[in-house]
Design a protein around this motif. Structure first.
Motif, mmCIF file in Angstrom:
data_model
loop_
_atom_site.group_PDB
_atom_site.id
_atom_site.type_symbol
_atom_site.label_atom_id
_atom_site.label_comp_id
_atom_site.label_asym_id
_atom_site.label_seq_id
_atom_site.Cartn_x
_atom_site.Cartn_y
_atom_site.Cartn_z
ATOM 1 N N MET C 1 0.833 -1.199 0.000
ATOM 2 C CA MET C 1 0.000 0.000 0.000
ATOM 3 C C MET C 1 0.870 1.253 0.000
ATOM 4 S SD MET C 1 -3.116 0.755 -0.143
ATOM 5 C CE MET C 1 -3.627 -0.949 0.095
ATOM 6 N N ALA C 2 0.557 2.168 -0.902
ATOM 7 C CA ALA C 2 1.364 3.391 -0.957
ATOM 8 C C ALA C 2 1.045 4.272 0.239
ATOM 9 C CB ALA C 2 1.054 4.148 -2.227
ATOM 10 N N ILE C 9 -2.693 7.210 2.269
ATOM 11 C CA ILE C 9 -2.659 6.425 1.037
ATOM 12 C C ILE C 9 -2.716 7.381 -0.152
ATOM 13 C CG2 ILE C 9 -5.146 5.969 1.349
ATOM 14 C CD1 ILE C 9 -4.842 3.539 -0.415
ATOM 15 N N VAL C 10 -1.842 7.158 -1.108
ATOM 16 C CA VAL C 10 -1.793 7.990 -2.311
ATOM 17 C C VAL C 10 -2.359 7.177 -3.470
ATOM 18 C CG1 VAL C 10 -0.294 9.222 -3.932
ATOM 19 C CG2 VAL C 10 0.212 9.260 -1.482
#
Lengths: 78, 328, 102
Positions: C1-2, C9-10
């Protein structure tokens, strides 16, 4: 709708005739084309957009929209 | 570095809800497209973010590979599906796929994504029982990705440029493969000029789906006569711009297929039998079948055992476009 | 997960950009009247379009001294006129009417 806008860009005053049922589509096209205020003429019910119209019905619609077409294409009319 | 604008959320759930609120989904939750996932999809397919896959000129739209990857992630695709989605997107953006019309039409046409070649088995794309419905991740998410591209990138947004009177559940997702293993025939992609080992996508617009159900006939001619009646009832659209190269897709199931296998009929023979029947002048209760050539009839083997039927995918105003699936 | 910073989160915008834009090209000036005009009639072929264009021309003839018409029946409802038709329209007509649909 897009044809009318393209004609305008080519230097030819133009007007599009749209059925009321397709007003949303015409609005979308003029927004996407960058001319959100570009006017168009509508034909409304009881004339159903995809129906087969009688010759009388065609003439009736033509009579109804003709003055609006003139107003859209010349100065200071309508 | 991504071309697309980045958005930041506090939580995963907030991202999912925000995409729904912004009208960026088909009404179902999506997988948040993080830059890392999108980059992995592009990398797997050997595509750069800015590679142009096509245009929709009337909508001021240029579609690049990153657009497609973002929507493929959102649809729930595995990274391995990306080459299939990219090929389907290229097909959708071919001029005669007529994206502007097929995704905007009052008729609410869907698009069938028909997969051929070895990739069907590698990705577990269902070609057999239940192949039009839910239950297979590849079918469900590849079809969904194509629709999300149409919606988010090509701007076929309901109420905006999508003016469908009813629309159709097939617009959530419609992807299946040809059952090449159980078919007695040359696969669709080979008939369209590709090598058997070259996987392909054929994208076909679907204005109506009708079933030629015939449990009585026991021979090729009887079955084809039923199919002919079914095709002629709703017709095949066409116009001067599309010319003679219009298509209708016939998806033939196991029970009908067996009569052709037993009698040794090829797809070519079937087309030659059908074409004059389909294109004879339409009568009362029929619609014109605007097919210019017999090879416009595309026959695909798919579906399971049981019902004696063949599904007719009547097109909207477009050709069926076949594209190779490029594996990096 | 970015993640961006701590737990954030992006994600990426899935669209091809804003639906609204502004085109700066000028539209042509309207004429005083339609007298002396050649009318371009661009029929998209949907339903009764061609008949409607013919009937409309007849009505306009009652309003002004028209020179004539260039009528184009498009080869498909959702594509622009073919290049040769476009050339005729842009070089020969004074004003144009398109329809019928959306």
């Amino acid at each position: 709708m897009r044809d009318a806008i393209e004609m305008e860009w080519s230097g030819v005053p133009s007007v599009a005739i749209i059925h009321e049922a397709m007003r949303g589509s015409a609005n979308s096209m003029r927004r996407l084309s960058g001319v959100p205020d570009y006017d168009f003429i509508t034909v409304d019910y009881p004339h159903i957009p995809t129906a087969v119209w009688s010759d009388d019905e065609v003439r009736e619609v033509a009579k109804e929209v003709a003055p609006k077409v003139v107003a859209a294409l010349v100065k200071n009319r309508g | 570095m991504s071309l697309a604008q980045e958005l930041t959320f506090d939580t995963y759930d907030e991202a999912v809800e925000s995409y729904l609120d912004r009208g960026w989904t088909d009404g179902l939750p999506i997988v948040p497209p993080t830059p890392e996932k999108v980059a992995a999809f592009l990398d797997y397919a050997g595509l750069s973010a800015d590679e142009v896959l096509g245009h929709v000129p009337t909508r001021e739209v240029t579609v690049n590979a990153e657009h497609v990857a973002v929507n493929a992630v959102m649809a729930g695709c595995k990274v391995e599906y990306m080459p299939v989605v990219a090929a389907a997107a290229r097909a959708l953006l071919e001029e005669k796929a007529n994206c502007h019309s097929t995704t905007g039409t009052l008729s609410g046409a869907a698009h069938a994504v028909i997969v051929n070649g070895p990739i069907r088995n590698e990705l577990d794309i269902n070609c057999k029982a239940g192949c039009f419905g839910p239950g297979w991740r590849a079918n469900a998410t590849i079809g969904r990705a194509v629709r999300l591209v149409a919606r988010n990138v090509c701007r076929a947004i309901p109420g905006f440029l999508d003016r469908a009177t009813y629309s159709t559940p097939a617009r959530y997702s419609f992807c299946f493969g040809e059952n090449e293993e159980d078919s007695p025939w040359t696969p669709l992609h080979v008939e369209r000029g590709f090598a058997p080992e070259q996987s392909t996508v054929t994208l076909h617009s679907v204005m109506y789906m009708t079933s030629a159900r015939d449990s009585a006939s026991r021979d090729p001619a009887g079955v084809l006569d039923s199919i002919s009646r079914t095709v002629r009832a709703m017709g095949v659209t066409g116009d001067r711009w599309l010319g003679k190269d219009t298509n209708v897709v016939l998806v033939m199931g196991m029970e009908h297929m067996r009569y052709f296998a037993e009698a040794g009929w090829s797809k070519k023979q079937m087309r030659e039998y059908l074409f004059p029947k389909l294109t004879a002048p339409s009568g009362k209760g029929e619609s014109p079948v605007r097919l210019g050539k017999d090879d416009g009839i595309l026959i695909v083997a798919a579906g399971g055992h049981g019902m004696s039927e063949t599904w007719v995918l009547h097109p909207h105003l477009a050709w069926a476009i076949t594209k190779p699936i490029d594996l990096a | 997960m970015a993640r961006n910073g701590s737990d954030r989160i992006v994600t990426l915008d899935p669209t091809s950009g804003p639906l609204d834009r502004k085109d700066q090209r000028k539209f042509p000036e309207r004429r005083e009247t339609l007298d002396g005009a050649v009318i371009g009639l661009i029929a998209n072929g949907l339903g009764i379009t061609e008949k409607l264009m013919d009937a409309l021309y007849e009505e306009l003839e009652k309003e002004a001294e028209l020179i004539g018409a260039v009528k184009v029946l498009k080869s498909s409802v959702s594509v622009p006129p073919e290049p040769a038709d476009w050339e005729r329209l842009t070089s020969e007509v004074t004003v144009a009417i398109t329809g019928f649909g959306g």
